[in-house]
Design a protein around this motif. Structure first.
Motif, PDB file in Angstrom:
ATOM      1  N   THR A 290      16.053 118.304  31.632  1.00 41.54           N
ATOM      2  CA  THR A 290      16.124 116.846  32.011  1.00 41.54           C
ATOM      3  C   THR A 290      17.109 117.047  33.321  1.00 41.54           C
ATOM      4  O   THR A 290      18.143 117.466  33.144  1.00 41.54           O
TER       5      THR A 290
ATOM      6  N   GLY B 271      11.807 121.497  38.262  1.00 43.54           N
ATOM      7  CA  GLY B 271      10.687 120.657  37.336  1.00 43.54           C
ATOM      8  C   GLY B 271       9.699 121.827  37.165  1.00 43.54           C
ATOM      9  O   GLY B 271       9.075 121.964  36.088  1.00 43.54           O
ATOM     10  N   ARG B 272       9.228 122.346  38.002  1.00 42.36           N
ATOM     11  CA  ARG B 272       8.007 123.025  38.227  1.00 42.36           C
ATOM     12  C   ARG B 272       8.594 124.593  37.556  1.00 42.36           C
ATOM     13  O   ARG B 272       7.615 124.755  36.604  1.00 42.36           O
TER      14      ARG B 272
ATOM     15  N   ALA C 277      10.533 124.517  34.893  1.00 42.07           N
ATOM     16  CA  ALA C 277      10.727 124.237  33.259  1.00 42.07           C
ATOM     17  C   ALA C 277       9.444 124.142  33.241  1.00 42.07           C
ATOM     18  O   ALA C 277       9.119 124.541  31.741  1.00 42.07           O
ATOM     19  N   ARG C 278       8.289 123.523  33.749  1.00 40.48           N
ATOM     20  CA  ARG C 278       6.916 123.439  32.927  1.00 40.48           C
ATOM     21  C   ARG C 278       6.501 124.906  33.003  1.00 40.48           C
ATOM     22  O   ARG C 278       5.582 125.138  31.876  1.00 40.48           O
ATOM     23  N   LEU C 279       6.695 125.755  33.889  1.00 40.41           N
ATOM     24  CA  LEU C 279       6.057 127.075  33.963  1.00 40.41           C
ATOM     25  C   LEU C 279       6.652 127.854  32.655  1.00 40.41           C
ATOM     26  O   LEU C 279       5.941 128.666  31.925  1.00 40.41           O
ATOM     27  N   THR C 280       7.955 127.779  32.415  1.00 40.94           N
ATOM     28  CA  THR C 280       8.693 128.627  31.448  1.00 40.94           C
ATOM     29  C   THR C 280       8.718 127.914  30.004  1.00 40.94           C
ATOM     30  O   THR C 280       9.006 128.462  29.051  1.00 40.94           O
ATOM     31  N   GLY C 281       8.569 126.611  30.127  1.00 40.84           N
ATOM     32  CA  GLY C 281       8.523 125.852  28.823  1.00 40.84           C
ATOM     33  C   GLY C 281      10.035 125.477  28.348  1.00 40.84           C
ATOM     34  O   GLY C 281      10.300 125.052  27.140  1.00 40.84           O
TER      35      GLY C 281
ATOM     36  N   HIS D  23      12.211 119.206  42.732  1.00 39.03           N
ATOM     37  CA  HIS D  23      10.701 119.586  42.793  1.00 39.03           C
ATOM     38  C   HIS D  23      10.483 120.920  41.912  1.00 39.03           C
ATOM     39  O   HIS D  23       9.800 120.845  41.033  1.00 39.03           O
ATOM     40  N   ASP D  24      11.332 121.639  42.507  1.00 42.12           N
ATOM     41  CA  ASP D  24      11.205 123.180  42.236  1.00 42.12           C
ATOM     42  C   ASP D  24      11.571 123.406  40.731  1.00 42.12           C
ATOM     43  O   ASP D  24      10.779 124.162  40.208  1.00 42.12           O
TER      44      ASP D  24
END
Length: 204
Positions: A79, A68-69, A71-75, A65-66
């Protein structure tokens, strides 16, 4: 000139991947360089008695979970690979084969391997996969699959990786990423902001 910052990581570590995307720029902002040092956490865990995070109840679920979070935060491209946790022996050997004489090429290869694994979800465990990525990334510089494949079985290269892992343990390294700044240790991707502040202030 101040000593380089030591950046320890395992190619199997998603947190190491995220740190690899930032560490050189962070250091350069403070006039510092970075020595990249891939290690094998499996060997380190024999000393600490731990298991890979993904194999630990609760912690493994949190990690998936972490990351993926993050990756979304940093752009960052991300995968989650089916092969996780990957065996990073071949990738690490390829890096050290290049690092002494061609440190920038070694960093290019490390970034390409990290991107293939965590950016695209590829399995970078097999020697053939590492050789293919190396040839694709560094082919214009004369690096081909055959040369990489041969290097991965070179006893000198194998010994170099073992020595790097042993030296890391001797320095107190137990995770990935692990950054050492002038003898001061920092563990974890979430410590990079602290590293940034440490460099800016000279420590506290």
């Amino acid at each position: 000139m101040p000593d380089p910052i030591d950046f320890y990581f395992d190619f199997a570590s998603p947190y190491g991947y995220f740190a690899s995307l930032r560490i050189d720029e962070l250091a350069a902002n403070h006039g510092r360089t970075v020595t990249w040092r891939p290690i094998l956490l499996g060997a380190v865990f024999k000393v600490t008695g731990m298991k890979p995070n993904l194999e630990q109840p609760l912690r493994g679920e949190y990690l998936t979970h972490d990351v993926g979070r993050i990756a979304r935060l940093t752009g960052a491209p991300f995968t989650f690979p089916d092969s996780a946790p990957v065996n990073g022996v071949a990738a690490s050997r390829a890096f050290y084969w290049l690092s002494d004489d061609h440190p920038e090429q070694a960093k290019l290869l490390a970034r390409a391997l990290f991107h293939a694994h965590f950016g695209e979800g590829q399995d970078i465990g097999p020697a053939g996969a590492v050789a293919e990525i190396a040839a694709k990334t560094l082919g214009s510089l004369g690096i081909d699959r055959a040369a990489v494949t041969t290097a991965l079985q070179d006893p000198v290269v194998k010994d170099r990786l073992r020595t790097e892992v042993d030296d890391a343990v001797d320095r107190g390294v137990f995770g990935s990423p692990f950054v050492i700044v002038d003898g001061e240790p920092f563990w974890g991707w979430d410590r990079l902001d602290m590293v940034d502040r440490w460099l800016a202030t000279g420590g506290w």
